[in-house]
Design an enzyme around this catalytic site. Structure first.
Site, mmCIF file in Angstrom:
data_model
loop_
_atom_site.group_PDB
_atom_site.id
_atom_site.type_symbol
_atom_site.label_atom_id
_atom_site.label_comp_id
_atom_site.label_asym_id
_atom_site.label_seq_id
_atom_site.Cartn_x
_atom_site.Cartn_y
_atom_site.Cartn_z
ATOM 1 N N CYS A 80 0.875 -1.534 -0.143
ATOM 2 C CA CYS A 80 0.094 0.038 -0.097
ATOM 3 C C CYS A 80 0.799 1.387 0.029
ATOM 4 C CB CYS A 80 -0.925 -0.245 1.018
ATOM 5 S SG CYS A 80 -2.080 1.451 1.136
ATOM 6 N N HIS A 183 -4.109 -4.312 0.221
ATOM 7 C CA HIS A 183 -3.373 -4.424 1.634
ATOM 8 C C HIS A 183 -3.853 -5.919 1.131
ATOM 9 C CE1 HIS A 183 -3.455 -0.669 3.406
ATOM 10 N NE2 HIS A 183 -4.422 -0.222 2.995
ATOM 11 N N GLU A 185 -2.888 -8.001 3.597
ATOM 12 C CA GLU A 185 -3.739 -8.248 4.630
ATOM 13 C C GLU A 185 -4.504 -8.570 5.173
ATOM 14 O OE1 GLU A 185 -2.407 -5.982 3.887
ATOM 15 O OE2 GLU A 185 -2.173 -3.905 5.681
#
Lengths: 205, 254
Positions: A80, A183, A185
């Site tokens: 990001c 992202h 995650e």
């Protein structure tokens, strides 16, 4: 195998750590230049503004250790805002110098009807260069939250997502330096695979 | 191409437990938020909303543990709200693992909380939640606070614009008229809101059947549909819902 997540006070560092741990990687959060130099792989996380992130990296003396690490040929992954920091500069709040590891500039997403800024949500990746990171994401949705994007030579672009008139680079690569605009995650199973892919990259060096 | 429409299950949390048990799948513990959230992630949810309805201040910390535990095993965006009064409350939730926090009544009482929150954490992390009910006499959607028990003087569409100008990056709007009816989303409310603001809107209240979701996405420019009981009780299965939406031409992550 040691993976270091660079700690410069980025807001999402704990969530990045949680995803990496879930994938079974041995990772450590650190702002120690020696640990960065000795790492097998380095992750630069990030949310928020480019300029303040660069300021924090500079204040903690982390710019040069990251640049030095990139020269070792070992995998370096920016996520990001961490991806945007890899470029030469950004126009966010005036011209700010970045880490300079991938040629290019980070600029604001233009205003377009029906395409809100920030781009916030799930978008579908189109892979243009299959590499160890992008090999699992063609036609897969990943989660984006950003107002700026990278302008760079197509040779550094490994995957894009379409946003109106813009093909936003979602994965960029310059040899061992890789960036993901989304992202991983927060991108469900397809995101977790990115960490797995990174783990395999680190192991294969 | 545009962003995928989001399907968002919501879980009510009280003292660290899911209030209405999620029983659409064989969970080891019905009231366990981690197990529930994992099941939703596996079923294709695009995001999960947690509403903390813990009554007492002393027990507030339980939501932090919930968010921390969920974010260790669930890797899609988590939106958390209920009882947020200060930027310190926001900070604790975000540190625990929330990607976004939503504020409802307190934003009406103290709009500066939104402005400060957006400045500190960024607009992408701050969601304005609104409970709206049609007022036939005034001809407006009226904003209610305190869990929908207290009417205010605010017009929901105007309040939505005010929240956006104060920096919220998204709106989570519940139609009190539709909520619990299972007769579909309040198309008129969401059409008006989507015209008025240019941040993503999550629609909440009224989902009873798959066609309610297709109607919402076909007839309005809404980005996300939230539902609770139809998902919890397995009346609608998210994979089935997404399959139908996609076959009808909506951009859907499968």
């Amino acid at each position: 195998m040691a993976i270091i997540i660079v700690d410069y006070g980025a807001g999402n560092i704990r969530n990045v750590m949680k995803a990496i741990e879930y994938t079974g990687l041995d990772a450590k959060v650190s702002q120690n230049p020696i640990e960065i130099a000795e790492a097998d792989g380095v992750v630069v996380p990030g949310v928020g503004a480019f300029a303040s992130a660069m300021t924090k990296l500079r204040e903690r003396g982390l710019v040069e250790p990251i640049q030095q690490f990139s020269k070792t040929g070992k995998p370096l992954l920016g996520v990001c805002l961490g991806m945007q920091l890899l470029f030469d500069s950004s126009t966010e709040f005036g011209e700010t110098t970045g880490l300079g590891l991938i040629p290019g500039q980070v600029v604001e997403l233009p205003k377009q009807k029906n395409y809100k800024v920030p781009q916030m949500g799930w978008n579908k990746n189109k892979v243009s260069q299959v590499n160890p990171i992008t090999r699992t994401i063609n036609d897969k949705y990943t989660y984006f939250v950003h107002s700026y994007y990278a302008l760079t030579d197509p040779k550094y672009i490994a995957a894009t997502v379409n946003y109106g008139k813009i093909d936003v680079p979602s994965v960029v690569i310059n040899n061992n330096v890789i960036g993901a605009q989304f992202h991983p995650e927060k991108s469900g199973q397809d995101g977790l695979k990115i960490w797995q892919n990174f783990k395999e990259m680190v192991e294969s060096v | 191409m545009t962003l995928a429409k989001r399907i968002v299950p919501a879980l009510d949390i009280k003292n660290g437990k899911v209030v209405k048990g999620v029983n659409f799948i064989n969970l080891r513990e019905v009231g366990d938020p981690v197990e529930s959230a994992k099941a939703y992630q596996a079923s294709g949810a695009d995001e999960i909303v947690f509403l903390d309805i813990t009554a007492t201040l002393e027990e507030r910390d339980t939501i932090m543990s919930v968010v921390d535990a969920v974010s260790k095993e669930v890797f899609i965006p988590l939106t958390v709200g209920g009882g947020i009064r200060t930027t310190e409350d926001m900070s604790r939730l975000i540190k625990a693992g929330a990607d976004k926090v939503f504020v409802n009544s307190e934003a009406v009482k103290n709009p500066d909380l939104i402005t400060s929150g957006a400045k500190i954490f960024g607009s992408q992390a701050i969601v304005g939640a609104i409970d709206a009910k049609w007022d036939n006499t005034a001809g407006i959607y009226r904003v209610y606070v305190a869990g929908g028990s207290k009417p205010t003087a605010l017009d929901a569409v105007e309040w939505a614009s005010e929240l956006v100008s104060r920096g919220v990056g998204e709106l989570l709007v519940t139609s009190m008229d539709a909520d619990g009816t299972k007769k579909g989303y309040d198309i008129q409310l969401y059409s008006q809101l989507a015209e008025a603001v240019d941040v993503p809107i999550v629609a909440s209240g009224g989902a009873g059947a798959i066609k309610d979701f297709t109607e919402l996405f076909e007839q309005t420019n809404i980005d996300a549909a939230l539902a609770a009981s139809v998902f919890h009780f397995g009346e609608i299965k998210i994979p089935d819902l997404k399959k139908v939406l996609k076959s009808e031409g909506a951009e859907i992550r499968i």
